[in-house]
Design a protein around this motif. Structure first.
Motif, PDB file in Angstrom:
ATOM      1  N   VAL B 100      -7.892   5.800  -9.832  1.00 38.98           N
ATOM      2  CA  VAL B 100      -8.455   4.446  -9.898  1.00 38.98           C
ATOM      3  C   VAL B 100      -9.754   4.362  -9.090  1.00 38.98           C
ATOM      4  CG1 VAL B 100      -8.061   2.014  -9.316  1.00 38.98           C
ATOM      5  CG2 VAL B 100      -6.218   3.368 -10.308  1.00 38.98           C
ATOM      6  N   VAL B 101      -9.777   4.961  -7.893  1.00 32.07           N
ATOM      7  CA  VAL B 101     -10.976   4.845  -7.047  1.00 32.07           C
ATOM      8  C   VAL B 101     -12.181   5.586  -7.628  1.00 32.07           C
ATOM      9  CG1 VAL B 101      -9.750   4.394  -4.892  1.00 32.07           C
ATOM     10  CG2 VAL B 101     -10.226   6.767  -5.570  1.00 32.07           C
ATOM     11  N   LYS B 102     -11.949   6.485  -8.591  1.00 31.55           N
ATOM     12  CA  LYS B 102     -13.082   7.154  -9.238  1.00 31.55           C
ATOM     13  C   LYS B 102     -13.837   6.198 -10.149  1.00 31.55           C
ATOM     14  CE  LYS B 102     -11.037  11.731  -9.435  1.00 31.55           C
ATOM     15  NZ  LYS B 102     -10.291  12.566 -10.380  1.00 31.55           N
ATOM     16  N   TYR B 103     -13.166   5.162 -10.639  1.00 31.02           N
ATOM     17  CA  TYR B 103     -13.782   4.254 -11.605  1.00 31.02           C
ATOM     18  C   TYR B 103     -14.058   2.868 -11.039  1.00 31.02           C
ATOM     19  CZ  TYR B 103     -12.104   7.725 -14.944  1.00 31.02           C
ATOM     20  OH  TYR B 103     -11.870   8.882 -15.620  1.00 31.02           O
ATOM     21  N   TYR B 104     -13.242   2.456 -10.059  1.00 35.36           N
ATOM     22  CA  TYR B 104     -13.318   1.069  -9.608  1.00 35.36           C
ATOM     23  C   TYR B 104     -13.457   0.990  -8.093  1.00 35.36           C
ATOM     24  CZ  TYR B 104     -11.450   0.393 -14.283  1.00 35.36           C
ATOM     25  OH  TYR B 104     -11.276   0.431 -15.636  1.00 35.36           O
ATOM     26  N   LYS B 105     -14.145  -0.076  -7.661  1.00 39.29           N
ATOM     27  CA  LYS B 105     -14.235  -0.372  -6.233  1.00 39.29           C
ATOM     28  C   LYS B 105     -13.056  -1.273  -5.886  1.00 39.29           C
ATOM     29  CE  LYS B 105     -16.390  -1.685  -2.267  1.00 39.29           C
ATOM     30  NZ  LYS B 105     -15.333  -1.178  -1.400  1.00 39.29           N
ATOM     31  N   ILE B 106     -12.273  -0.864  -4.897  1.00 42.39           N
ATOM     32  CA  ILE B 106     -11.128  -1.678  -4.485  1.00 42.39           C
ATOM     33  C   ILE B 106     -11.497  -2.409  -3.192  1.00 42.39           C
ATOM     34  CG2 ILE B 106      -8.720  -1.632  -3.724  1.00 42.39           C
ATOM     35  CD1 ILE B 106      -8.356   0.899  -5.411  1.00 42.39           C
ATOM     36  N   ASN B 107     -11.330  -3.729  -3.175  1.00 35.79           N
ATOM     37  CA  ASN B 107     -11.670  -4.500  -1.975  1.00 35.79           C
ATOM     38  C   ASN B 107     -10.593  -4.416  -0.908  1.00 35.79           C
ATOM     39  OD1 ASN B 107     -13.929  -5.203  -3.302  1.00 35.79           O
ATOM     40  ND2 ASN B 107     -13.595  -7.416  -3.229  1.00 35.79           N
ATOM     41  N   ARG B 108      -9.363  -4.760  -1.289  1.00 34.40           N
ATOM     42  CA  ARG B 108      -8.282  -4.762  -0.310  1.00 34.40           C
ATOM     43  C   ARG B 108      -7.051  -4.110  -0.869  1.00 34.40           C
ATOM     44  NH1 ARG B 108      -8.543  -9.748   2.999  1.00 34.40           N
ATOM     45  NH2 ARG B 108     -10.755 -10.041   2.858  1.00 34.40           N
ATOM     46  N   ILE B 109      -6.234  -3.621   0.036  1.00 35.57           N
ATOM     47  CA  ILE B 109      -4.952  -3.061  -0.367  1.00 35.57           C
ATOM     48  C   ILE B 109      -3.877  -3.616   0.552  1.00 35.57           C
ATOM     49  CG2 ILE B 109      -5.190  -0.966   1.051  1.00 35.57           C
ATOM     50  CD1 ILE B 109      -3.856   0.541  -1.310  1.00 35.57           C
ATOM     51  N   ILE B 110      -2.764  -4.016  -0.041  1.00 40.22           N
ATOM     52  CA  ILE B 110      -1.619  -4.441   0.772  1.00 40.22           C
ATOM     53  C   ILE B 110      -0.586  -3.333   0.685  1.00 40.22           C
ATOM     54  CG2 ILE B 110       0.235  -6.113   1.057  1.00 40.22           C
ATOM     55  CD1 ILE B 110      -1.540  -8.224  -0.083  1.00 40.22           C
ATOM     56  N   ILE B 111      -0.260  -2.772   1.825  1.00 40.42           N
ATOM     57  CA  ILE B 111       0.695  -1.669   1.843  1.00 40.42           C
ATOM     58  C   ILE B 111       1.391  -1.675   3.190  1.00 40.42           C
ATOM     59  CG2 ILE B 111      -1.051   0.020   2.634  1.00 40.42           C
ATOM     60  CD1 ILE B 111       0.415   1.980   0.703  1.00 40.42           C
ATOM     61  N   ASN B 112       2.683  -1.438   3.185  1.00 46.80           N
ATOM     62  CA  ASN B 112       3.435  -1.404   4.446  1.00 46.80           C
ATOM     63  C   ASN B 112       3.750   0.035   4.803  1.00 46.80           C
ATOM     64  OD1 ASN B 112       3.373  -4.144   4.524  1.00 46.80           O
ATOM     65  ND2 ASN B 112       5.515  -4.425   3.959  1.00 46.80           N
ATOM     66  N   GLU B 113       3.539   0.357   6.070  1.00 44.73           N
ATOM     67  CA  GLU B 113       3.934   1.683   6.528  1.00 44.73           C
ATOM     68  C   GLU B 113       5.441   1.699   6.669  1.00 44.73           C
ATOM     69  OE1 GLU B 113       1.570   1.186   9.835  1.00 44.73           O
ATOM     70  OE2 GLU B 113      -0.217   2.028   8.917  1.00 44.73           O
ATOM     71  N   LEU B 114       6.025   2.835   6.365  1.00 46.51           N
ATOM     72  CA  LEU B 114       7.483   2.918   6.467  1.00 46.51           C
ATOM     73  C   LEU B 114       7.879   2.848   7.936  1.00 46.51           C
ATOM     74  CD1 LEU B 114       8.274   5.650   3.827  1.00 46.51           C
ATOM     75  CD2 LEU B 114       8.404   3.184   3.588  1.00 46.51           C
ATOM     76  N   ASP B 115       8.811   1.971   8.262  1.00 47.15           N
ATOM     77  CA  ASP B 115       9.357   1.847   9.614  1.00 47.15           C
ATOM     78  C   ASP B 115       8.293   1.522  10.656  1.00 47.15           C
ATOM     79  OD1 ASP B 115      11.570   2.561   8.360  1.00 47.15           O
ATOM     80  OD2 ASP B 115      11.975   4.386   9.471  1.00 47.15           O
ATOM     81  N   GLY B 116       7.110   1.085  10.235  1.00 44.53           N
ATOM     82  CA  GLY B 116       6.066   0.766  11.203  1.00 44.53           C
ATOM     83  C   GLY B 116       5.623   1.964  12.010  1.00 44.53           C
TER      84      GLY B 116
END
Lengths: 260, 273
Positions: B100-116
């Protein structure tokens, strides 16, 4: 010094075009494989258009036409020498494979023939190129792409000449002539036959050469600056959308493709 | 070889054809239409949402297939994805991001780290850093407003830990003008039981968790959510036996309409404007 690879232009296409447009354009111009879209690759096979993403005679011919028209003021000898050098450079750039070597040798021999004032040289250059490949790359004689390339070229030489004024008739004749020998080769080798192939070729054959020109422009101008490549990429997008529409529509028709 | 394959006339004709196609695409363009697409990406999850000119990608599938889906449903020459949500960092949910990043600019991502414990896979971490993507976490009660639509998070709760990464999968809803859709990632039945204690209102569409695994089937939760449509994102003849007959039988018994990416291809829901 490492040899540059066509993949240096992939980010340029990707910056303007979505998929499968980007991979398709890159395949048409540089013969890079359609790895991002296996489904689209299968649709191309179904409608008998897989050859448009294989580097072949049209790439070399177009390169010859562009270079010789750019250099025509430099005199015949210089112009042809530059043309010959660009063919060699292009083959090194995209990587040598049977169909492109076949086309390159024929292109080179034709350039030399023009230099010596010969007109009708095609059939000799075809024979000379297979002798050359037989001596230097004997293993290629067993590859399917080599036989498809020779089959198509031989068919066009024998039956592709048309005196019709209508470009549609000319296109159809060239397309059918190319398939006279490739259809039986594909049938024997892959045990498959695409009934729709003449029609799909008729629909797209006229746009391939202009698409290559605009694609070249996009690649080179876009590499320099994003905004320079924008206009040619727009035209490419329109043509590619048409091409994809034709391929996807025809591939969905029933009874057009048989596998045994 | 003796005849040029390209003439000024053929270039002009091709340009005219291209302009005609561009006009047609522009006139038929559905860029103003809000929609949700569940992409047929094989064994994995990926969903594209267009909400008032905002492009959202929810999970990215296992490989590059997702870019074909974006190419098909995103407006041409829109090269920006405003928001990506990765339900949990497992390959079948984020593997396509590198394409995806090869074609599109991503502004934000929501992702949780496992177990913090900052345990994002290295590949994923590198993509986020190299492409300057602003990364944030989301937990229960978090809410994102996107003009008149919103995304509401139900799971995970802060500081929740588990050995099973699926337990940490984000569960969140997409709501717009009365239309409600629930994304469930690979959440397990155990967690769904906990969520059943919340006041769960009716959903129009629910993405069945974990490609229809029987370990994610929670009948009580499904009764509360009472969906009209159930979407199962799964590949043909996968080695896991997904979707399981337990899940399919239950959905059929409840008269919930089933949509499957392996049978239906891309699944599109048009949202009310």
């Amino acid at each position: 010094m490492s040899i540059p690879h066509p993949e240096i232009f992939l980010p340029v296409f990707n910056a303007y075009l979505p998929e499968p447009h980007s991979s398709l354009l890159s395949g048409i111009i540089f013969g890079t494989n359609l790895k991002t879209s296996k489904e689209f690759y299968e649709s191309l096979r179904t409608v008998g258009l897989l050859h448009i993403v294989v580097l072949s005679g049209i790439n070399i011919t177009l390169l010859t036409v562009i270079i010789s028209s750019l250099t025509k003021n430099l005199g015949k000898l210089v112009s042809i020498l530059i043309t010959i050098l660009s063919i060699i450079f292009f083959v090194i750039f995209v990587g040598p494979e049977a169909p492109i070597i076949r086309a390159a040798i024929m292109g080179l021999l034709t350039s030399v023939a023009i230099l010596y004032g010969r007109k009708y040289f095609v059939i000799y250059s075809l024979i000379l190129s297979i002798i050359f490949i037989g001596i230097f790359f004997p293993l290629w004689l067993t590859t399917i792409s080599l036989w498809l390339s020779y089959g198509a070229t031989f068919g066009i030489i024998l039956f592709g000449r048309s005196s019709s004024k209508w470009s549609v008739c000319k296109d159809l004749r060239v397309s059918l002539a190319a398939q006279i020998f490739t259809t039986p080769i594909i049938f024997i080798y892959f045990k498959q036959v695409s009934i729709i192939a003449p029609i799909s070729n008729l629909f797209v054959s006229g746009i391939i050469a202009p698409l290559m020109i605009f694609g070249f422009l996009t690649a080179i101008l876009g590499k320099i600056n994003y905004f320079l490549g924008y206009i040619p990429s727009l035209i490419c997008y329109g043509l590619l959308s048409y091409l994809i529409f034709v391929v996807e529509t025809l591939s969905k028709l029933p009874f057009i493709f048989f596998k045994f | 070889m003796e005849e040029s394959p390209v003439t000024a006339r053929s270039i002009l004709l091709a340009t005219l054809l291209s302009l005609f196609v561009l006009m047609t695409i522009h006139l038929r363009s559905s860029s103003n239409i809000n929609k949700v697409v569940f992409c047929n990406v094989g064994q994995g999850d990926a969903s594209y949402v267009r909400l008032n000119h905002v492009d959202i990608l929810i999970d990215a599938g296992p490989d590059s297939k997702v870019v074909n889906c974006l190419g098909k449903y995103m407006p041409a020459f829109d090269k920006k994805i405003e928001l990506v949500i990765i339900s949990h960092p497992q390959k079948d949910h984020y593997g396509g991001l590198s394409s995806v990043v090869k074609y599109y600019k991503i502004n934000r991502i929501i992702i949780n780290e496992l177990d913090g414990k900052k345990k994002l896979p290295l590949e994923l971490k590198n993509i986020i850093i190299k492409n300057n993507i602003y990364s944030i976490s989301a937990y229960y009660k978090d809410l994102i407003n996107i003009s008149n639509g919103r995304i509401v998070f139900y799971w995970p709760v802060r500081l929740f830990t588990s050995a099973d990464p699926n337990d940490l999968s984000m569960v969140f809803s997409l709501e717009l003008n009365g239309f409600r859709l629930l994304y469930t990632g690979d959440i397990t039945s155990k967690i769904l039981s906990r969520l059943s204690r919340l006041s769960i209102e009716k959903f129009n569409v629910i993405k069945i968790p974990h490609h229809g695994s029987k370990y994610s089937l929670n009948k009580k939760f499904l009764r509360l959510a009472d969906p009209d449509y159930a979407v199962i994102s799964v590949s043909k003849n996968n080695s896991y036996g997904h979707p399981t007959h337990e899940v399919l039988d239950y959905l059929k018994a409840q008269n919930i309409k089933i949509k499957r990416t392996d049978l239906d291809g891309d699944i599109v829901f048009k949202l009310p404007n």
